[in-house]
Design a protein around this motif. Structure first.
Motif, PDB file in Angstrom:
ATOM      1  N   ILE A 142       0.802  -1.171   0.089  1.00  0.00           N
ATOM      2  CA  ILE A 142       0.043  -0.086   0.152  1.00  0.00           C
ATOM      3  C   ILE A 142       0.973   1.295   0.104  1.00  0.00           C
ATOM      4  CG2 ILE A 142      -2.100  -1.083   1.064  1.00  0.00           C
ATOM      5  CD1 ILE A 142      -1.145   0.261   3.755  1.00  0.00           C
ATOM      6  N   GLU A 144       2.435   2.959  -2.486  1.00  0.00           N
ATOM      7  CA  GLU A 144       2.186   3.815  -3.436  1.00  0.00           C
ATOM      8  C   GLU A 144       0.683   4.494  -3.181  1.00  0.00           C
ATOM      9  OE1 GLU A 144       2.470   2.732  -7.514  1.00  0.00           O
ATOM     10  OE2 GLU A 144       4.112   1.495  -6.996  1.00  0.00           O
ATOM     11  N   GLU A 145      -0.013   3.774  -2.935  1.00  0.00           N
ATOM     12  CA  GLU A 145      -1.533   4.310  -2.664  1.00  0.00           C
ATOM     13  C   GLU A 145      -1.649   5.423  -1.522  1.00  0.00           C
ATOM     14  OE1 GLU A 145      -4.802   1.290  -1.958  1.00  0.00           O
ATOM     15  OE2 GLU A 145      -3.317  -0.349  -2.708  1.00  0.00           O
ATOM     16  N   ARG A 148      -1.245   8.936  -2.514  1.00  0.00           N
ATOM     17  CA  ARG A 148      -2.088   9.728  -3.233  1.00  0.00           C
ATOM     18  C   ARG A 148      -3.610   9.733  -2.390  1.00  0.00           C
ATOM     19  NH1 ARG A 148      -0.651   5.760  -6.577  1.00  0.00           N
ATOM     20  NH2 ARG A 148      -2.870   4.696  -6.350  1.00  0.00           N
ATOM     21  N   GLN A 149      -3.849   8.808  -1.424  1.00  0.00           N
ATOM     22  CA  GLN A 149      -4.890   8.544  -0.860  1.00  0.00           C
ATOM     23  C   GLN A 149      -4.904   7.996   0.718  1.00  0.00           C
ATOM     24  OE1 GLN A 149      -7.455   6.830  -3.630  1.00  0.00           O
ATOM     25  NE2 GLN A 149      -6.575   4.854  -3.423  1.00  0.00           N
ATOM     26  N   TRP A 152      -8.140   7.593   2.675  1.00  0.00           N
ATOM     27  CA  TRP A 152      -9.240   6.635   2.132  1.00  0.00           C
ATOM     28  C   TRP A 152      -8.421   5.243   2.612  1.00  0.00           C
ATOM     29  CZ3 TRP A 152      -8.832   2.515  -0.666  1.00  0.00           C
ATOM     30  CH2 TRP A 152     -10.015   1.651  -1.229  1.00  0.00           C
ATOM     31  N   ARG A 153      -7.059   5.112   2.387  1.00  0.00           N
ATOM     32  CA  ARG A 153      -6.503   3.740   2.806  1.00  0.00           C
ATOM     33  C   ARG A 153      -6.636   3.354   4.349  1.00  0.00           C
ATOM     34  NH1 ARG A 153      -7.015  -0.817   1.145  1.00  0.00           N
ATOM     35  NH2 ARG A 153      -6.500  -0.117  -0.937  1.00  0.00           N
ATOM     36  N   LYS A 158      -6.248  -2.893   3.467  1.00  0.00           N
ATOM     37  CA  LYS A 158      -6.102  -3.612   2.158  1.00  0.00           C
ATOM     38  C   LYS A 158      -6.153  -5.115   2.597  1.00  0.00           C
ATOM     39  CE  LYS A 158      -3.594  -4.675  -1.641  1.00  0.00           C
ATOM     40  NZ  LYS A 158      -4.235  -3.961  -2.792  1.00  0.00           N
TER      41      LYS A 158
END
Length: 194
Positions: A142, A144-145, A148-149, A152-153, A158
């Motif tokens: 996670i 990279e995610e 950006r967010q 949200w994560r 995940k």
């Protein structure tokens, strides 16, 4: 008496026999429009209003009779999109986090638990200066995610959707705006060095 357990009671029932807590925190209070998120949220609001207005103008100006249900659906979706940052903020403020001698555990506001076994953790990152507190991102999948967010994560650990037999087992967790993030990172480093 209410049927809902306190966070402490719920966690006590969730701990395994002999499992010991090494670190714990909740989400530190943070502003809805904090640095790094202000333009994302404002941009989302502006985009939602603009897209909704365009859709409604297109739909209602076609010269044929329009459905009130369709207009209501468009408006409902717009309201949900406008409220989503507020809902995320509220959800994050209710989260609790623990690192034990066996797992990293996240409990959501509604007392749903997600965890990663310490031997399964491939990597982690401590993000500082992104929120009021530190953010500990556990699980390389996670990384990279969260660039950006992150919010949200942090609200959506995940998990492997296909595997319902291991409910609550996460592949990546974001512990958002925690107190003593350095202490949490130190706990994980100690485990990895043994």
């Amino acid at each position: 008496m209410s049927g809902k357990l306190t966070a402490k009671q719920a966690f006590g029932k969730y701990l395994r026999k002999g499992e010991t807590v090494r670190w714990q925190s909740g989400t530190k209070p943070f502003p809805l429009l904090e640095k790094g998120e202000t333009w994302r949220i404002v941009g989302k609001w502006i985009g939602t209003v603009a897209a909704t207005a365009a859709l409604l103008i297109l739909y209602t100006s076609q010269g044929r009779e329009w459905s009130a249900k369709a207009v209501a659906l468009i408006l409902l979706i717009a309201v949900l999109l406008l409220l989503s940052p507020v809902i995320e903020h509220h959800s994050l403020l209710g989260q609790r986090y623990w690192i034990t001698d066996q797992r990293v555990i996240l409990m959501t506001r509604d007392q749903t638990f997600y965890y990663m076994e310490l031997p399964e953790i491939d990597d982690f990152r401590l993000l500082q200066d992104r929120t009021s507190g530190d953010c500990l991102v556990v699980g390389e999948c996670i990384f990279e995610e969260v660039d950006r967010q992150l919010r949200w994560r942090a609200c959506h650990p995940k998990t492997e959707i296909q595997n319902d037999s291991q409910r609550g087992v996460a592949q990546g967790l974001a512990l958002f705006s925690v107190e003593d993030g350095a202490g949490a990172a130190s706990c994980l480093r100690q485990y990895r060095s043994t």
